[in-house]
Write a protein that holds these residues in place. Structure first.
Motif, PDB file in Angstrom:
ATOM      1  N   UNK A 199       0.997  -0.994   0.133  1.00  0.00           N
ATOM      2  CA  UNK A 199      -0.093   0.027  -0.081  1.00  0.00           C
ATOM      3  C   UNK A 199       0.931   1.246   0.017  1.00  0.00           C
ATOM      4  N   UNK A 200       2.010   1.175   0.763  1.00  0.00           N
ATOM      5  CA  UNK A 200       2.795   2.586   0.813  1.00  0.00           C
ATOM      6  C   UNK A 200       3.625   2.697  -0.499  1.00  0.00           C
ATOM      7  N   UNK A 201       3.956   1.461  -1.140  1.00  0.00           N
ATOM      8  CA  UNK A 201       4.584   1.870  -2.775  1.00  0.00           C
ATOM      9  C   UNK A 201       3.577   2.175  -3.535  1.00  0.00           C
ATOM     10  N   UNK A 202       2.396   1.951  -3.404  1.00  0.00           N
ATOM     11  CA  UNK A 202       1.186   2.210  -4.405  1.00  0.00           C
ATOM     12  C   UNK A 202       1.167   3.752  -4.308  1.00  0.00           C
ATOM     13  N   UNK A 203       1.337   4.217  -2.960  1.00  0.00           N
ATOM     14  CA  UNK A 203       0.947   5.711  -2.633  1.00  0.00           C
ATOM     15  C   UNK A 203       2.249   6.430  -3.368  1.00  0.00           C
ATOM     16  N   UNK A 204       3.447   6.035  -3.170  1.00  0.00           N
ATOM     17  CA  UNK A 204       4.623   6.706  -3.611  1.00  0.00           C
ATOM     18  C   UNK A 204       4.488   6.726  -4.989  1.00  0.00           C
ATOM     19  N   UNK A 243      11.809  -0.082   2.049  1.00  0.00           N
ATOM     20  CA  UNK A 243      12.490   0.185   0.713  1.00  0.00           C
ATOM     21  C   UNK A 243      13.260   1.461   0.695  1.00  0.00           C
ATOM     22  N   UNK A 244      14.012   1.908  -0.169  1.00  0.00           N
ATOM     23  CA  UNK A 244      14.715   3.183  -0.149  1.00  0.00           C
ATOM     24  C   UNK A 244      14.503   3.952  -1.558  1.00  0.00           C
ATOM     25  N   UNK A 245      14.435   5.132  -1.387  1.00  0.00           N
ATOM     26  CA  UNK A 245      14.436   6.003  -2.891  1.00  0.00           C
ATOM     27  C   UNK A 245      15.769   6.599  -2.988  1.00  0.00           C
TER      28      UNK A 245
END
Ligand SMILES: NC(=O)c1ccc[n+]([C@@H]2O[C@H](COP(=O)([O-])OP(=O)(O)OC[C@H]3O[C@@H](n4cnc5c(N)ncnc54)[C@H](OP(=O)(O)O)[C@@H]3O)[C@@H](O)[C@H]2O)c1
Length: 385
Positions: free
Chosen positions: A160-165, A300-302
């Motif tokens: 869900x967090x990655x979808x938001x990103x 995860x990292x950005x």
């Protein structure tokens, strides 16, 4: 309002069934869930003794085991140990079946369960080929039953967090994707009849590990807000044959979402994947790296682009993000909650893991096996039987 309780029948008593059943017994409040709950109505095995041992082992939970909550709250008190899978499919106290048998048996177990009028959650890989899967979908559709492949990661907090990103758009358009799940499995020391090595049980790296890079490609590319290509193409693939048994030791394949980007996917049974960056999405303005293991990633990292890119609009500073699975949960409870909600609401499929997406992945696997040289080419499905 009292939560909706889904009554599960567990098919088989191996490793994954143990993880899944333990998660059904964890307090839903530990993951902030109050609208649904779970009950283990029956456990089916090829022998009643093995079903009873499975239940007894769960009952012997220690206080600090997450599932001790369910044991202490009587969730196993009426669980029936059954000596055939058929008895579970036909048990009127069971609403939904969890299929955790070896790959070659998924279709026949799921089909029997659907024909007996039960909803089904089936382990990955969903089926051996698309024909088997199409048959299951057609039965679920005609009998108005819920059917889903186990793709538990889609329901993890990190998904869900990655979808938001991606939705926020800060990374810009995807440019390249790399997805890998690999283990150093010490293949030469393994029993050739085991599930992973045995072609007649659907062994090899593609069917065992392939669903993971595939699921991340589906989450990060196929479901990307900028993707318009609903039918990504498999451009090429390669499988290395493990000569001792004829399964694939590794598989690499390349996919293209037209107008978006290409993805290179791989699986390996002779090497571990990277600790950070087994799954990588490189975008116009920054790169996304997801931690190992891809089946239970929590961070995860950005990263900004290399200095050479001098991208003023892009990500300027590296950041690390942590989205843990709730304590005491292995991580399969989230998808069990989704199944319960879908069944409660009369839905046949989950919007987060729809049939169409399982069919796409199954289609890639069909093509890779057809184009490769493993013994899995000779494996026949059980569709129509
Ligand atoms: N989602 C994930 O991350 C994940 C992880 C691991 C495995 N899996 C999937 O789960 C499935 C089972 O994997 P597992 O590691 O749990 O395997 P496992 O420990 O070997 O368990 C498989 C069970 O299937 C039953 N079975 C029925 N016919 C069998 C046969 N001919 N040979 C062996 N077992 C037979 C057995 O239970 P009874 O004796 O009780 O009938 C056995 O305990 C596979 O499809 C695998 O891909 C998924």
């Amino acid at each position: 309002m009292a939560p909706y309780t889904l009554r599960w029948g567990i098919i088989s008593t191996g490793w994954i069934c143990t993880q899944f059943t333990q998660d059904l017994l964890v307090d839903p409040k530990s993951r902030s869930v109050s609208d649904v709950s779970h009950k283990v109505a029956a456990v089916g095995s090829r022998s009643v003794e093995s079903a009873q041992i499975f239940i007894n082992k769960l009952k012997s939970a220690k206080d600090d085991d997450g599932w001790s909550w369910g044991v202490n709250n009587g969730l196993l008190d009426d669980t029936k140990p059954l000596g055939t899978y058929d008895e579970v499919y036909n048990d009127s106290d069971v609403d939904a079946i969890y299929v955790g048998t070896p790959n070659t048996m998924h279709h026949q177990c799921a089909k029997a369960a659907l024909l007996a009028g039960k909803h089904v959650l089936c382990e990955k890989p969903f089926c051996l080929n698309s024909a088997e899967l199409e048959e299951l979908i057609s039965i679920a559709r005609s009998k108005n039953l819920f059917l889903m492949e186990v793709v538990w990661v889609r329901f993890h907090p990190i998904a869900y967090a990655l979808e938001e990103v991606l939705r926020a758009g800060q990374l810009g358009k995807p440019q390249r994707f790399f997805g890998d799940l690999s283990f150093d499995n010490k293949m030469d020391t393994q029993d050739p009849s085991s599930r992973l090595l045995n072609p007649s049980l659907g062994g090899g790296s593609l069917l065992d590990l392939g669903p993971y890079p595939a699921l991340w490609a589906m989450l990060l590319l196929h479901r990307h807000p900028l993707n318009q290509d609903k039918n990504p193409k498999l451009l090429f693939s390669h499988q290395t044959v493990y000569e001792r048994t004829g399964v694939d030791l590794n598989t690499r394949w390349c996919l293209e979402w037209k107008g978006l980007c290409q993805g290179l996917l791989s699986t390996d049974l002779a090497s571990f994947g990277l600790k950070t960056g087994s799954i990588v999405l490189q975008c116009e303005h920054g790169d996304l790296l997801i931690d190992y293991p891809p089946y239970r990633a929590e961070s995860f990292e950005i990263h900004p682009k290399p200095d050479l890119a001098s991208d003023k609009e892009g990500v300027q500073k590296a950041s690390r993000h942590h989205h843990p699975i709730a304590p005491g949960n292995y991580g399969m409870s989230y998808e069990a909650d989704e199944v319960a909600r879908c069944i409660r609401d009369g839905r046949q499929q989950s919007d987060r893991m729809p049939w169409e997406e399982s069919l796409l992945v199954q289609g890639w696997f069909d093509q890779i096996i057809r184009d490769g040289n493993t013994k899995l080419k000779d494996l026949r499905g059980t569709e129509g039987q």
